[in-house]
Design an enzyme around this catalytic site. Structure first.
Site, PDB file in Angstrom:
ATOM      1  N   LEU C 227      -1.760   9.054 -26.037  1.00 30.65           N
ATOM      2  CA  LEU C 227      -2.830   8.456 -24.729  1.00 30.65           C
ATOM      3  C   LEU C 227      -2.193   9.272 -23.418  1.00 30.65           C
ATOM      4  CD1 LEU C 227      -4.858   6.431 -23.893  1.00 30.65           C
ATOM      5  CD2 LEU C 227      -2.902   4.790 -23.397  1.00 30.65           C
ATOM      6  N   ASP C 228      -3.115   9.742 -22.755  1.00 34.10           N
ATOM      7  CA  ASP C 228      -2.816  10.369 -21.359  1.00 34.10           C
ATOM      8  C   ASP C 228      -1.882  11.641 -21.498  1.00 34.10           C
ATOM      9  OD1 ASP C 228      -4.397   8.364 -20.145  1.00 34.10           O
ATOM     10  OD2 ASP C 228      -2.572   7.279 -19.840  1.00 34.10           O
ATOM     11  N   GLU C 229      -1.877  12.197 -22.982  1.00 32.33           N
ATOM     12  CA  GLU C 229      -0.937  13.298 -22.849  1.00 32.33           C
ATOM     13  C   GLU C 229      -1.486  14.484 -23.245  1.00 32.33           C
ATOM     14  OE1 GLU C 229       2.534  13.705 -22.582  1.00 32.33           O
ATOM     15  OE2 GLU C 229       2.733  11.498 -21.962  1.00 32.33           O
TER      16      GLU C 229
END
Lengths: 284, 284, 284, 284
Positions: C227-229
């Site tokens: 997530l969000d990476e």
């Protein structure tokens, strides 16, 4: 710093051009570190810059030039081949404001700007101090005693004496005579303290204050005989508000001036700028 | 949204002024949510904006006005007191470009812009569609059939009919006649697609392309009879390069236009702008 | 819009590579409109994108592919050749915030984004309205009734049904299951409302407010199961101050979100992005 | 520079507070040059800064303080009254990077930063040169010979000896011990070379490169014992691309570092910063 050769080309756009150049480079086993292309679709002109590892080539710069020459002629290229290890000689001109001068000197001193600074020329004697710090020859040209004509003659002699490759007007507040502008065409960079074409001419921050703009800026451009009309290399802006006086703008704007000028000079020194008519292609 | 009253003042700067106003407010038990001051040291003019919780006051807006009036007179104030819950009527004018129109409509629709939109007026009929989506009355004013004079008469009648408090030229590409500019003084906002004063007049992106600037922008300003010379409320800029065609600039610049216009309109609606001579104080 | 073919390549860097490709292009008489190169000196990987006028080629896209294939193999290229006139199918996912959705729809509607939008899928039914305006099929996936697993199954079925080439999470506030992330690898773009890696996870504006930063921003990135990476395509920031509440940040930040997402989607659609490991090369 | 007194207050928000202060000021005939207010609605705390022309007051600074004191007590104010003509003593700490040091020295030398610089302390001896240019006492603290504990003892002694009002870590690359952080609370400013909270800790540009962000930045903050977690005063960012190596980022980022630090220091010296919990109010 790894040594590279920089091949910078502009010519009429033609099919086969990139192939011819890259085949030439591959034929000499060139390792390309950076390559940039641009086609101006409006004028049909093509621009290209290659940065090549010098140690990948079996050729000296001179030899490279001579074997590349026929290709250049065939494609009607305007071209140059430069050596990243050859330091250009950059003469600095200043007046009484020191921020751009000191900024360039520090960037040069810490190798951010790779060049020689053979001299600083100023129309105010107190700039001597900064030149001394950095151990750079200093020349005070006394405009008041000499008069404008003689003063610029002296400047031109100094630039000639030091064999300046580039002349940087680091907030130099005298207007160059046409003849000198022409002599320095493409080899003199100025910083103007507004986002041109807004506020050309004198006292741009006062003009900006009077007009009530919400942004101020700075423009780095080549010097031409049309004052503040030369090809733009770089611009910076910053936000201001009604609470900023003209004096605040002067203070704040210096940050824009320093950065735009330093970028512009670096792009020039790294052969990233191609002047085309009154505009620039900048492979930043 | 919490209801507030906004007290906006400009007057000659005087000792005791702030004390008088804040004493007045404290005397009525006002809870101040936001307070902004500015003294223009050059002209000796003072600007002040207070945002006050309505429910902290034992007074109606009308009563407040009448008790404040003597103080205002004493200090020669130019002042207004407004109610954050009163929706201003904002008429939108457009031509064939829809990006600013749609942007304002969406911000209004999602309550980012707190106002009413009583009508959309356009000189191109295909804007009808957007008006329909948002259920806003639409008027096509056919400049070609009517001629310029009659067309603007009709626009003025429509603005009058809908009792517009503010008229927003959302890329409306017709030059307003002087008489209308004067009638709408301080009540009409335009977006110009350049960072003024650069590239006033027609086709600013083409002008920017031709000049070879490295930044483009947009300017939100009040309409005056001096075209593109009105007091600036907000400006936005963005970086471009040699690889951007004039068409790319048109596309990219729209982002600046939308944002500068939306900010300018919001500042106006929230009574954050004070026009002073040909400049603005914006308590953003 | 002029038809072009886009040849996008990444492969191990080798001498002769550019020559081979440009010779191939010249051999087929290709007019190159735009060419971009990048060598990642750290990993020795080479990236290249050409935009070629379709009408300058004597070959169809298919034929081009088949004659280019051996060269691609020889240099171990990861490559694609696309047709600018072929509209990609872009499915939009949304929740209850509409600003990114509306922004993309308007850019698509005015041809700034060249693609098809086969469907809008949302976990809130009130998004229907916007889909209707633009005449795009709408699907409400009711997460509460279905449960997360079934809901995502339905979404995946819809994406399959509409043969989406790209899925855009336009402030879609549900975390995609790993399996779906993997199925959509390189074909799903998200907008996160902070300048990542700052403030990953939930409520980034509140996090920003709590930390007291002086800038907020937004990040457009490919969706991955971390997530969000995912690989970042584009970021935008803007200045804030102590006077901005978390709610002000939410409002202001939307401008960053819209612009970062629109740019990211456009770069993807124009084949300007190459994913390499967990980063991107963007030939903007 | 016109002499002003700066009255900086924070206290619980209360009705009548502004009236009381401004009445007090008017009662002493104060001419207010600049006034800024902020109410933190979340914590109910009020912040206020006044800049008052000293020559408009019939009182000395000391007398002003003593007559204001009862009012301050009544409203439970945290307050200070300072004289713009009193130069604060700013000690500079540096390591081997000189850009921030030189930048601050030049701004000080040209009166952009109004302060005294009683000493430069560095853990690298070659910084001596810059200190000599500007005629500032220099102290090399040899961490390797002394060990960390003794070295910081010496630094603390030097700061005490020179009676530093403010300590600026101009890219000082040693982590201050907790005890020193606490001793310098609110009186030590650091520049971190990333847009915090992204990339706290060591080698932020390398971290930024590895993550593939499209923006880099710098953060100016107060030093606390939580490394890189102190209250942020100012942040700067700039755009980068895939073509920037970690070394390019280091070079480019210096511009952000210099500007963020210089702004932060100036705001502090002009009493524009109020620390509240772990955040700042900056009346810029």
């Amino acid at each position: 710093m790894q040594q590279t050769f920089r091949l910078v080309i502009d010519c009429p756009d033609q099919v086969g051009l990139v192939a011819a150049v890259s085949q030439f480079l591959a034929g000499h086993n060139a390792t390309i570190v950076e390559a940039s292309h641009h086609t101006d679709l409006q004028t049909g002109r093509f621009f290209m810059r290659h940065e090549i590892r010098a140690d990948s080539l079996p050729l000296s710069l001179e030899a490279f030039r001579s074997v590349f020459s026929p290709l250049a002629e065939q494609y009607q290229m305007n071209w140059r081949l430069t050596d990243s290890h050859r330091k250009q000689k950059v003469a600095l001109l200043a007046s009484h404001e020191s921020h751009c001068l000191i900024d360039l000197l520090h960037r040069w001193h810490t190798n951010e700007l790779y060049c020689d600074i053979p001299c600083i020329i100023a129309n105010h004697p107190h700039m001597q101090q900064f030149a001394d710090w950095y151990n750079v020859p200093f020349h005070w040209v006394d405009f008041q005693t000499l008069g404008k004509e003689k003063a610029f003659e002296e400047i031109q002699n100094l630039l000639h004496h030091y064999q300046a490759d580039l002349t940087v007007l680091a907030r130099f507040m005298q207007i160059l005579p046409n003849q000198l502008c022409e002599a320095l065409a493409g080899k003199a960079i100025n910083i103007h303290h507004s986002f041109l074409p807004s506020f050309a001419g004198a006292k741009p921050y006062q003009q900006a204050y009077d007009r009530g703009v919400k942004l101020i800026g700075a423009t780095c451009h080549y010097v031409t005989s049309d004052l503040d009309e030369g090809p733009i290399i770089e611009q910076e802006v910053m936000r201001i508000s009604h609470s900023d006086s003209a004096a605040d703008m002067v203070r704040k704007g210096k940050n824009c001036e320093k950065q735009a000028l330093a970028n512009g000079v670096r792009y020039h020194l790294e052969d990233r700028v191609i002047i085309h008519q009154h505009k620039t292609v900048v492979f930043a």
